[in-house]
Enzyme design. Structure first.
Site, mmCIF file in Angstrom:
data_model
loop_
_atom_site.group_PDB
_atom_site.id
_atom_site.type_symbol
_atom_site.label_atom_id
_atom_site.label_comp_id
_atom_site.label_asym_id
_atom_site.label_seq_id
_atom_site.Cartn_x
_atom_site.Cartn_y
_atom_site.Cartn_z
ATOM 1 N N LYS A 201 -1.396 42.346 -99.955
ATOM 2 C CA LYS A 201 -0.058 41.575 -99.850
ATOM 3 C C LYS A 201 -0.253 40.680 -98.786
ATOM 4 O O LYS A 201 -0.610 41.113 -97.808
ATOM 5 C CB LYS A 201 1.033 42.532 -99.752
ATOM 6 N N GLU A 275 -5.630 46.897 -87.296
ATOM 7 C CA GLU A 275 -6.149 45.614 -86.555
ATOM 8 C C GLU A 275 -4.725 45.184 -86.135
ATOM 9 O O GLU A 275 -4.168 44.579 -86.671
ATOM 10 C CB GLU A 275 -6.964 44.569 -87.281
ATOM 11 N N CYS A 309 -3.863 37.601 -82.333
ATOM 12 C CA CYS A 309 -3.934 38.937 -81.650
ATOM 13 C C CYS A 309 -4.812 39.125 -80.586
ATOM 14 O O CYS A 309 -4.826 39.842 -79.679
ATOM 15 C CB CYS A 309 -4.184 39.924 -82.672
ATOM 16 N N GLU A 406 3.032 41.631 -75.584
ATOM 17 C CA GLU A 406 2.354 40.593 -76.434
ATOM 18 C C GLU A 406 3.477 39.410 -76.636
ATOM 19 O O GLU A 406 4.511 40.060 -77.396
ATOM 20 C CB GLU A 406 1.870 41.007 -77.803
#
Lengths: 497, 329, 312
Positions: A201, A275, A309, A406
């Site tokens: 997906k 991840e 990331c 982040e």
């Protein structure tokens, strides 16, 4: 007259990047790409209407125009896809000689290369990233990844000393919106090479290139059900994660969702690769090759609008060169072109979604409130679409939220340090551990730093480099498991004596 | 002076010191055995549990084995502090040095073999089985001593990236590992309270991690004695910390501590397994479930156990290419 | 900023004096950065304006043993009238010749405003005593050169005699008087980017008005990465001293497309102030015709043939 301009007073020493000679628009043609009005679900080798009967719009974040509408897979659709994958696993894929499996993957890689231009255009239209990056990075790297893993399929017995391997079964894979096609390749390639079948997906804002990949898979005559591509948002993802007949979950996305997945699969035998997020430290020592380091910083934080990331979002500069580095960085930012992602000269495209833009803006406001000094480049922004100028904060403290959390946008926090020990401690002072960078001309210091930094990928005198042969993945809350290289095989295998 | 003369006048008998009687004839008295206090092992010290609590495990015949420390959450916390403090020193040692220390542990265990056999017998093993378990435990330490400076070579890679960079991947220890050791009783003959303990600790520390271990609840004696072996084996304090107590009390603390990087659980209890995986999400601990391993067999040892608590780090560096590509610079 | 206020080596602080502390250069990073400039897409009016700018920055060059007055005169005519069928084109910046041809060029160019650059200092090897180099320089200036292109003593540089190299440049600068001094590093003989950077720093501190990559007699001559290293040295020097230094890549740039990439590099590294022929030059002989062909292509929309452009 010549002499007058030859030497300036120190307060007027400034470079002027607003030049009389400028670049004319150089838009990539959209004609290379065919986008359907509507996309169904790719299950068992066919395009199937969603049982949910629902579709959602996907837009171009640079114009806010609708590009297409995409099916929203419900629980029953997910079940259908998993059944197709299970059936294909049991009846076809598991039994197929490994070398034949390899040839299918090679074939997919080749067709991707043939359609590279179309894929790049769609990636840029759907996700907002500069065409330069989708053309030169995303698409070729995705094809290379498939090419690399294809070759592993019939060589697995060499990968794990003294062990035999067996595939896991059906892999449920959920990819993020920052590198849609590339992440699909990262997921599908090792899964197929190791003999698993796939239900994948893509992220809901960027489904189109993955659906194009489904067309390529169809064109490659991959046996039906080996790869199923279903679209939808978080609920669809949850249905994959929670499906009882899935053996493996591979997820790339936020640490927050990663933790939800880890909880959801507790009590099952599902293997997982996560991840997740990062807040990479990028360290510049005074003996670094400064100009290349500055370029590395630009690449570390402004690549793909900072939607990376492993972005080098915490810059640590040794005090003795801090002023110089920041000055060079500001000058460099002036030459970054923000705007139409389809323009071949664009360096920084559109922010992927309105939601993400709000998150970034929230953090910029926090940074200002925390008292850090903000600088943004002076480029003009288009009136429609989602945009953010490249932004740096200096005089940031380790305790500031912009140094800890982040942001996932083109926003850099700059901190200074004095000694090696101090900077290592600060660099590791984070719950994340995906990547790190160090810049110094001294070899022995490089090895000391790269060894002591707690991160899965460490770039020394470079940053944001990727390769199919190079394992990628995090320490600590940046997740576990590796993607890429020899080490990317194990997450899709059981080892048996 | 007076005292010394008196002492020297005493005679020694088989059972102990003879006591002069009024009649001047010696009377034999049975020596009172010194009972061992089984303490826990934290940071190279042997404290009692801070909680002051204890429990009394018994053997099959109902004999009380000892007053064993019933470790608390706070003991675990102290142990994690000790383990964290030891990480940089231990992981920073040369792999060869770690190898020597593991070998030294095996030597010390060999030297105290009789004691371990005796404890195992107290805990219901036959002599033959006890001997076998101790021998295997010593050999297992030696096995992993040998791996300390070799597994990296096996699981590292130099990656042929397409750009002009040198790129390599190496395993590195994950950090602090909490371990709930095999209980040593179920299923019979497959685990062993000493062998199971050694089999889970050795690969963790061989790879440069430090650990906090909860010993078998029902058969804790060897674990404490093993701590004494560790303490005399040049193993730095804090690398291995051993607690005794109840998994039912402590398991959840073992997995929700934010400063623990990985957790190993060796039992089949599916409720605990589920709890461990759920709680591991707090800081994304690496989880290993060793509930199907027969520690007596070949499958009970391999470098893949070491890899379970390793991270793979990939490092990039540019490679100058002066002569190539037509460049003259 | 001419001879009177020249900085001598002894006046410099330690860091500059040693020049061993010039910033380090990572070769792979420089190549990557340089290749990024080539990704800029220059189209339409941007291309046309860029090409005209390039034409106006050319030091039209002939530096051959077989040069004659006739050849130089033809070259001067070309410099003034690049392509008369397209009115309104700029002239080139300068013509670049040997000292013996300066007088011929001076006469041919008249009051066109085109500068005369002369190589000097025992070009291209530079293997001559200092007094010969000074006389060579003075001769060129006396003959009417507006600009002097000197070569550094690469042998001394490699031997680590940076003071010698520095003092020689300073002496030539003094000999130049009002003429602008371009210092040729001959980067193809320097071996590493670190050395290119160091030589740039020495030249700028010793009084160079321009730094220049190459003589054109050694391969490789100018490349984008080596030019980038020198542009960054110029930028650092500017921030440090407030003095602008010009840049001249020379040799190996014969195609318009490549020249436009260089322009992109100047624009993005140094900005507007350097985007003119006072501060940036191309040392080239065959570039001009390719630029003219491309200009005509932009004007007519038809790909051009070399047969329609004068070869001089």
């Amino acid at each position: 007259m010549v002499k007058a301009i030859a030497k300036k007073k120190s307060n007027t020493i400034k470079l002027n990047f607003d030049t009389s000679w400028s670049y004319a628009p150089a838009p990539e043609s959209k004609s290379a790409a065919t986008i359907n009005k509507q996309y169904d679900l790719f299950i068992n080798g066919e395009w199937q209407k969603p049982l949910s009967k629902k579709y959602f719009d996907t837009i171009n974040p640079a114009t806010e125009e609708k590009l297409s509408e995409v099916a929203e897979a419900g629980v029953a659709d997910v079940d259908k896809a998993v059944k197709a994958a299970r059936n294909a696993y049991d009846k076809v894929w598991k039994k197929m000689p490994a070398k034949e499996r390899a040839k299918y993957i090679f074939r997919i890689a080749r067709i991707m290369q043939e359609k590279a231009r179309e894929l790049a255009v769609i990636e840029t239209l759907d996700g907002g990233k500069p065409i330069k990056e989708s053309r030169d990075f995303d698409v070729p790297t995705a094809a290379n990844h498939l090419f690399y893993y294809a070759g592993w399929a019939d060589k697995l017995e060499y990968a794990f000393p003294n062990r035999r391997t067996e595939s896991l079964g059906v892999a449920g894979q959920i990819t993020p919106w920052n590198f849609p096609l590339l992440m699909a390749a990262w997921k599908i390639a090792p899964a197929l090479a190791t003999g698993n079948t796939v239900v994948l997906k893509p992220a809901e804002t960027t489904s189109l290139t993955t659906l194009k990949l489904a067309e390529i898979i169809q064109e490659a005559d991959l046996p039906p059900g080996v790869v199923n591509i279903i679209t939808g948002a978080g609920e669809t993802g949850a249905a994959i994660v929670n499906h009882a007949d899935i053996n493996k979950i591979a997820f790339t996305g936020s640490t927050h969702v990663g933790k939800i997945i880890q909880r959801a699969i507790a009590g099952t035998n599902k293997k997982a690769t996560l991840e997740l997020g990062g807040k990479a430290a990028n360290i510049i020592f005074e003996d670094a090759p400064i100009d290349q380091a500055v370029e590395g910083v630009v690449n570390a934080i402004f690549f793909n609008q900072g939607h990376v990331c492993c972005a080098g979002s915490r810059l640590y500069v040794q005090e003795s060169v801090a002023k110089e580095v920041i000055r060079k960085l500001r000058d460099r930012m002036q030459s970054l072109i923000v705007g139409d992602p389809m323009d071949k000269n664009t360096d920084i495209g559109a922010i992927n979604s309105k939601e993400q833009l709000h998150i970034i803006q929230k953090y910029i406001a926090i940074g200002k409130k925390e008292g850090a000094e903000m600088y943004e480049s002076s480029c003009a922004l288009p009136s429609k679409g989602f945009w953010c100028r490249p932004t740096i904060f200096s005089n940031v403290a380790q305790s500031n939220r912009i140094a800890q959390e982040e942001i996932f946008g083109p926003v850099l926090s700059i901190l200074t340090f004095r000694t090696d020990d101090e900077v290592i401690e600060k660099a590791n002072n984070s719950p994340y551990g995906l990547s790190a960078g160090v810049w110094t001309d001294k070899g022995s210091k490089i090895f000391n730093m790269t060894k002591r930094m707690r991160a899965g990928v460490v770039w020394a005198n470079t940053f944001n480099k990727f390769d199919p042969t190079s394992p990628f993945g995090g320490y600590k809350e940046s997740g576990f498991g590796r993607e890429g290289g020899l080490h990317g095989l194990l997450p899709y295998l059981n080892l048996i004596n | 002076m007076e005292k010394a003369i008196k002492k020297s006048s005493l005679k020694v008998s088989e059972n102990g010191l003879e006591k002069p009687t009024a009649a001047g004839k010696p009377v034999s008295t049975k020596r009172l055995e010194v009972m061992k206090t089984y303490k826990i092992y934290i940071g190279g010290q042997f404290p009692r549990t801070e909680s002051g609590r204890y429990y009394i495990p018994t053997n099959a015949a109902g004999k009380k084995l000892a007053n064993v420390c019933l470790s608390s959450r706070k003991d675990f916390r102290d142990a994690v502090v000790a383990a964290r403090g030891a990480v940089s020193g231990w992981s920073g040692r040369a792999a060869f040095n770690r190898s020597q220390i593991l070998y030294r542990m095996a030597e010390m265990l060999e030297g105290r073999k009789a004691q371990f056999i005796d404890e195992l017998i107290q805990q219901d093993a036959t002599k033959a089985k006890a001997e076998k378990e101790v021998n295997l435990s010593i050999d297992r330490l030696i096995y992993y001593a040998g791996w300390c400076d070799k597994f990296q070579q096996l699981f590292s890679s130099v990656n042929p990236v397409a750009s002009s960079h040198f790129n390599f991947s190496v395993p590195e220890p994950t950090g602090v590992v909490s371990i709930i050791a095999p209980q040593g009783d179920l299923p019979a003959g497959r685990q062993g309270s000493l062998l199971g303990l050694v089999s889970v600790i050795a690969p963790v520390i061989a790879g440069g991690n430090t650990c906090v271990v909860l010993a078998s609840e029902t058969k804790p004696l060897c674990a404490v004695t093993f701590a004494e072996v560790l303490n005399s084996s040049d193993l730095p304090g804090g690398v291995v910390n051993i607690l005794t107590g109840k998994p039912s009390e402590l398991a959840s603390w073992f997995v929700d501590h934010m400063d623990v990087n990985a957790t190993i659980y060796c039992e089949k209890d599916s409720t605990v397994q589920k709890m461990i995986r759920e709680k591991s999400a707090l800081n994304l601990k690496r989880i290993s479930l060793y509930d199907k391993i027969n520690w007596y067999s070949e499958e009970g040892q391999s470098p893949y156990f070491i890899m379970d608590t390793q991270e793979i780090k990939t490092t990039w560096h540019p490679v100058e290419n002066i002569a190539g590509a037509g460049g003259g610079y | 900023m001419v001879s009177g206020s020249l900085t001598m080596l002894s006046d410099l602080p330690d860091r500059q004096a040693g020049f061993s502390l010039s910033p380090r250069i990572d070769q792979v990073g420089v190549e990557e950065r340089a290749s990024r400039f080539t990704k800029r897409s220059i189209k339409k009016e941007s291309k046309l304006n860029g090409l005209k700018l390039v034409l106006n920055m050319i030091d039209l060059t002939t530096l051959e043993g077989k040069d004659t007055a006739g050849k130089v005169k033809q070259l001067c005519y070309k410099a003034m009238h690049p392509h008369d069928s397209y009115p309104g084109l700029p002239t080139v910046a300068a013509i670049c010749v040997y000292p013996s041809m300066v007088k011929v060029a001076k006469k041919a160019l008249g009051d066109s405003g085109i500068k005369i650059a002369s190589v000097a200092t025992a070009f291209p090897g530079g293997q001559a005593p200092k007094d010969v180099k000074i006389r060579d320089t003075k001769y060129a200036v006396h003959e009417g050169a507006d600009e002097v292109d000197m070569v550094i003593s690469r042998g001394k540089f490699h031997a680590g005699e940076y003071n010698f190299v520095f003092d020689e440049i300073a002496a030539i600068k003094e000999a130049c008087g009002e003429a602008r001094l371009k210092v040729i590093l001959e980067t193809g003989e320097l071996g590493t980017f670190d050395k290119v950077r160091r030589a740039s720093d020495i030249a700028m501190h010793a009084g160079a008005d321009f730094i220049k990559t190459s003589t054109g007699k050694i391969a490789p001559a100018a490349t984008m990465p080596v030019t980038l290293v020198m542009l960054e040295a110029i930028r650092d020097f500017y921030y440090k001293t407030g003095r602008m230094i010009g840049m001249k890549p020379a040799g190996g740039i014969s195609k318009s497309k490549l020249a436009l990439h260089y322009l992109v590099m100047v624009k993005e590294v140094l900005g507007e102030d350097w985007l003119n022929n006072h501060w940036f030059r191309f040392g080239a002989s065959s570039l001009a015709n390719d630029v003219l062909m491309q200009i005509m292509k932009e004007k007519t929309g038809v790909y051009q043939s070399a047969n329609y452009f004068s070869v001089d």
